[in-house]
Design a protein around this motif. Structure first.
Motif, PDB file in Angstrom:
ATOM      1  N   ALA A 176       0.907  -1.213   0.001  1.00 29.34           N
ATOM      2  CA  ALA A 176       0.009   0.008   0.199  1.00 29.34           C
ATOM      3  C   ALA A 176       0.769   1.314   0.071  1.00 29.34           C
ATOM      4  CB  ALA A 176      -0.907   0.086   1.238  1.00 29.34           C
ATOM      5  N   THR A 177       0.156   2.045  -0.522  1.00 25.46           N
ATOM      6  CA  THR A 177       1.048   3.629  -0.272  1.00 25.46           C
ATOM      7  C   THR A 177       0.392   4.507   0.715  1.00 25.46           C
ATOM      8  OG1 THR A 177      -0.387   4.799  -1.903  1.00 25.46           O
ATOM      9  CG2 THR A 177       1.588   3.756  -2.923  1.00 25.46           C
ATOM     10  N   LYS A 178      -0.705   4.047   1.404  1.00 22.30           N
ATOM     11  CA  LYS A 178      -1.236   4.806   2.431  1.00 22.30           C
ATOM     12  C   LYS A 178      -1.625   3.530   3.472  1.00 22.30           C
ATOM     13  CE  LYS A 178      -5.484   5.066  -0.113  1.00 22.30           C
ATOM     14  NZ  LYS A 178      -6.044   5.845  -1.304  1.00 22.30           N
ATOM     15  N   ILE A 179      -1.475   4.136   4.924  1.00 18.06           N
ATOM     16  CA  ILE A 179      -2.209   3.302   5.784  1.00 18.06           C
ATOM     17  C   ILE A 179      -2.626   4.344   6.980  1.00 18.06           C
ATOM     18  CG2 ILE A 179      -1.535   1.512   7.717  1.00 18.06           C
ATOM     19  CD1 ILE A 179       0.633   0.396   5.822  1.00 18.06           C
ATOM     20  N   ASP A 180      -3.986   4.113   7.234  1.00 21.91           N
ATOM     21  CA  ASP A 180      -4.624   5.340   8.307  1.00 21.91           C
ATOM     22  C   ASP A 180      -5.209   4.324   9.317  1.00 21.91           C
ATOM     23  OD1 ASP A 180      -6.151   6.907   9.560  1.00 21.91           O
ATOM     24  OD2 ASP A 180      -6.724   7.952   7.763  1.00 21.91           O
ATOM     25  N   PHE A 181      -4.941   4.577  10.278  1.00 24.75           N
ATOM     26  CA  PHE A 181      -5.323   3.767  11.488  1.00 24.75           C
ATOM     27  C   PHE A 181      -6.930   4.092  11.924  1.00 24.75           C
ATOM     28  CE2 PHE A 181      -4.825   7.482  13.909  1.00 24.75           C
ATOM     29  CZ  PHE A 181      -5.614   7.461  15.091  1.00 24.75           C
ATOM     30  N   LYS A 190      -4.014   1.448  16.043  1.00 23.06           N
ATOM     31  CA  LYS A 190      -2.498   2.364  15.716  1.00 23.06           C
ATOM     32  C   LYS A 190      -1.375   1.137  15.945  1.00 23.06           C
ATOM     33  CE  LYS A 190      -3.340   6.791  17.445  1.00 23.06           C
ATOM     34  NZ  LYS A 190      -3.508   7.590  18.773  1.00 23.06           N
ATOM     35  N   THR A 215       3.120  -0.837   8.196  1.00 27.63           N
ATOM     36  CA  THR A 215       4.041  -0.168   7.565  1.00 27.63           C
ATOM     37  C   THR A 215       5.224  -0.799   7.445  1.00 27.63           C
ATOM     38  OG1 THR A 215       4.743   1.022   9.311  1.00 27.63           O
ATOM     39  CG2 THR A 215       3.065   2.143   8.277  1.00 27.63           C
ATOM     40  N   VAL A 258       4.759  -3.723   4.755  1.00 23.57           N
ATOM     41  CA  VAL A 258       4.909  -2.911   3.294  1.00 23.57           C
ATOM     42  C   VAL A 258       6.187  -3.000   2.910  1.00 23.57           C
ATOM     43  CG1 VAL A 258       4.411  -1.403   1.814  1.00 23.57           C
ATOM     44  CG2 VAL A 258       2.667  -2.122   3.479  1.00 23.57           C
ATOM     45  N   ILE A 259       7.101  -2.440   3.817  1.00 23.76           N
ATOM     46  CA  ILE A 259       8.822  -2.522   3.636  1.00 23.76           C
ATOM     47  C   ILE A 259       9.295  -3.924   3.634  1.00 23.76           C
ATOM     48  CG2 ILE A 259      10.780  -1.489   4.683  1.00 23.76           C
ATOM     49  CD1 ILE A 259       9.466   0.647   6.061  1.00 23.76           C
ATOM     50  N   THR A 289      -3.813   0.515 -10.306  1.00 24.90           N
ATOM     51  CA  THR A 289      -3.388   0.936  -9.054  1.00 24.90           C
ATOM     52  C   THR A 289      -1.915   1.019  -8.981  1.00 24.90           C
ATOM     53  OG1 THR A 289      -3.374  -1.328  -7.854  1.00 24.90           O
ATOM     54  CG2 THR A 289      -5.467   0.162  -7.724  1.00 24.90           C
ATOM     55  N   GLN A 290      -1.461   1.979  -8.206  1.00 21.85           N
ATOM     56  CA  GLN A 290       0.195   1.924  -7.825  1.00 21.85           C
ATOM     57  C   GLN A 290       0.838   0.833  -7.287  1.00 21.85           C
ATOM     58  OE1 GLN A 290       1.746   4.552  -9.344  1.00 21.85           O
ATOM     59  NE2 GLN A 290       3.619   3.474  -8.945  1.00 21.85           N
TER      60      GLN A 290
END
Ligand SMILES: Nc1nc2c(ncn2[C@@H]2O[C@H](COP(=O)(O)OP(=O)(O)OP(=O)(O)O)[C@@H](O)[C@H]2O)c(=O)[nH]1
Ligand SMILES: [Mg+2]
Lengths: 121, 203
Positions: free
Chosen positions: B83-88, B102, B109, B112-113, B137-138
């Motif tokens: 993903a390019t975004k992660i929002d708790f 959280k 994150t 993903v790395i 998608t990206q």
């Protein structure tokens, strides 16, 4: 009169070509974190895309930054005349739009068109 | 077994390392579980409707798949969703409390790395997409771009074809240059076809 809105920066292929991968990724993240929308005339290479994703993940924090929205087209397998002669297929990256995940939202996308919504919070 | 044959099988070319990639919730672990169960009897990892269930890559070594009269042995790596975004807040919206949300976001994150780093150590990728979702998608572009740049084999799996609004054709339209199999990892539709494609492309 002071105009309120969202700043959008269009970065030319020439400027991008003079930058290293890390400089590009740093520039993108700094600008996007300050709330700007970026349009790159030429897309990032796959390894630059990896770096951008990794660094984005490192910089995500619960209350300030939830990541980026990034949109580009699928790569074009352009084989130029010279490329064909040399038996090479060139992978061409194309126009790319990047913005803060909480402000840029893709509405529709296909091979040749990106439609996005920019919000002012 | 003759000595030559024994030596041959012992020093046979190394197993192909195949990563299962895709966005969160595409069904990567469901698919990995099915493959591992079908050919070894074990399971791979836990599945959830909450995204970023897999937050550490998992490798299962030596999975031998027989299809099409040929046999391939793979190391299968189930990776965290890219993903390019992660929002708790997204996890909270699914009923998780703030602290857990959280923590999940932080681990996601890191996952993903880890998934991105694994790209350097693979011989091929199975890219799983939810066929009810937009394929442009990206994440998809990045995985495909990486494999193309490395000239490594890629197989696209259009998953969740049991759902009425799934459209494998849309995925094929987006990435026509790559082989595609449409399956339901959950219900098992076309899984034999997947094994045939795996034997063809990663053998
Ligand atoms: N209808 C349907 N649902 C599926 C299918 N495959 C997976 N699912 C569901 O999709 C959800 C996500 O499945 P997972 O296997 O955990 O997905 P994943 O890609 O591993 O997700 P992350 O580990 O979070 O990246 C679960 O609720 C699964 O039951 C399928 O073929 N059809
Ligand atoms: Mg998973």
């Amino acid at each position: 009169m002071l105009m309120k809105g969202i700043q959008m920066d269009l970065i030319s292929e020439d400027k991008l070509e003079g930058m290293t991968s890390m400089e590009k990724v740093r520039l993108i993240l700094d600008e996007v974190k300050s709330g700007k929308i970026l349009v790159l005339e030429k897309g990032l290479t796959p390894s630059e895309q990896n770096k951008l994703i990794e660094l984005t993940m490192v910089e995500i924090t619960p209350d300030n930054f939830s990541g980026i929205e990034i949109e580009s087209y699928p790569v074009k397998h352009g084989s130029s005349f010279m490329g064909k002669l040399l038996g090479k297929t060139t992978v061409k990256t194309r126009l790319t739009v990047i913005g803060p995940a909480d402000q840029l939202k893709t509405i529709k996308k296909d091979r040749d068109m990106i439609s996005a919504l920019v919000s002012t919070h | 077994m003759g000595i030559i044959k024994k030596m041959k099988s012992k020093f046979k070319k190394k197993r192909a390392r195949i990563g299962i990639y895709g966005p969160p919730n595409a069904g990567k672990t469901t698919l990995a579980n099915r493959i591992i169960r079908d050919w070894t009897g074990d399971a791979m990892g836990s599945v959830s409707h909450v995204p970023h269930e897999t937050r550490r890559a998992r490798r299962r070594e030596g999975v031998t798949i027989n299809a099409n009269g040929s046999s391939v042995t793979l190391d299968v790596i189930d990776t965290p969703g890219l993903a390019t975004k992660i929002d708790f807040h997204d996890f909270m919206a699914l009923g998780m409390n703030e602290e857990d949300s959280k923590r999940r976001a932080k681990e996601a994150t890191e996952g993903v790395i880890e998934a991105v780093k694994w790209l350097d150590d693979l011989d091929g990728v199975i890219l799983v997409m939810d066929a009810t979702e937009d394929p442009y998608t990206q994440v998809n572009v990045t995985v495909i771009g990486n494999m193309e740049a490395r000239r490594l084999p890629l197989l696209i799996v259009a998953n969740k074809i049991d759902l009425p609004d799934s459209s494998p054709a849309r995925i094929h339209g987006a990435f026509p240059q790559h082989p595609l199999v449409s399956v339901s990892a959950l219900e098992g539709q076309n899984i034999d076809l997947l094994y045939k494609e795996i034997a063809d492309h990663f053998g």
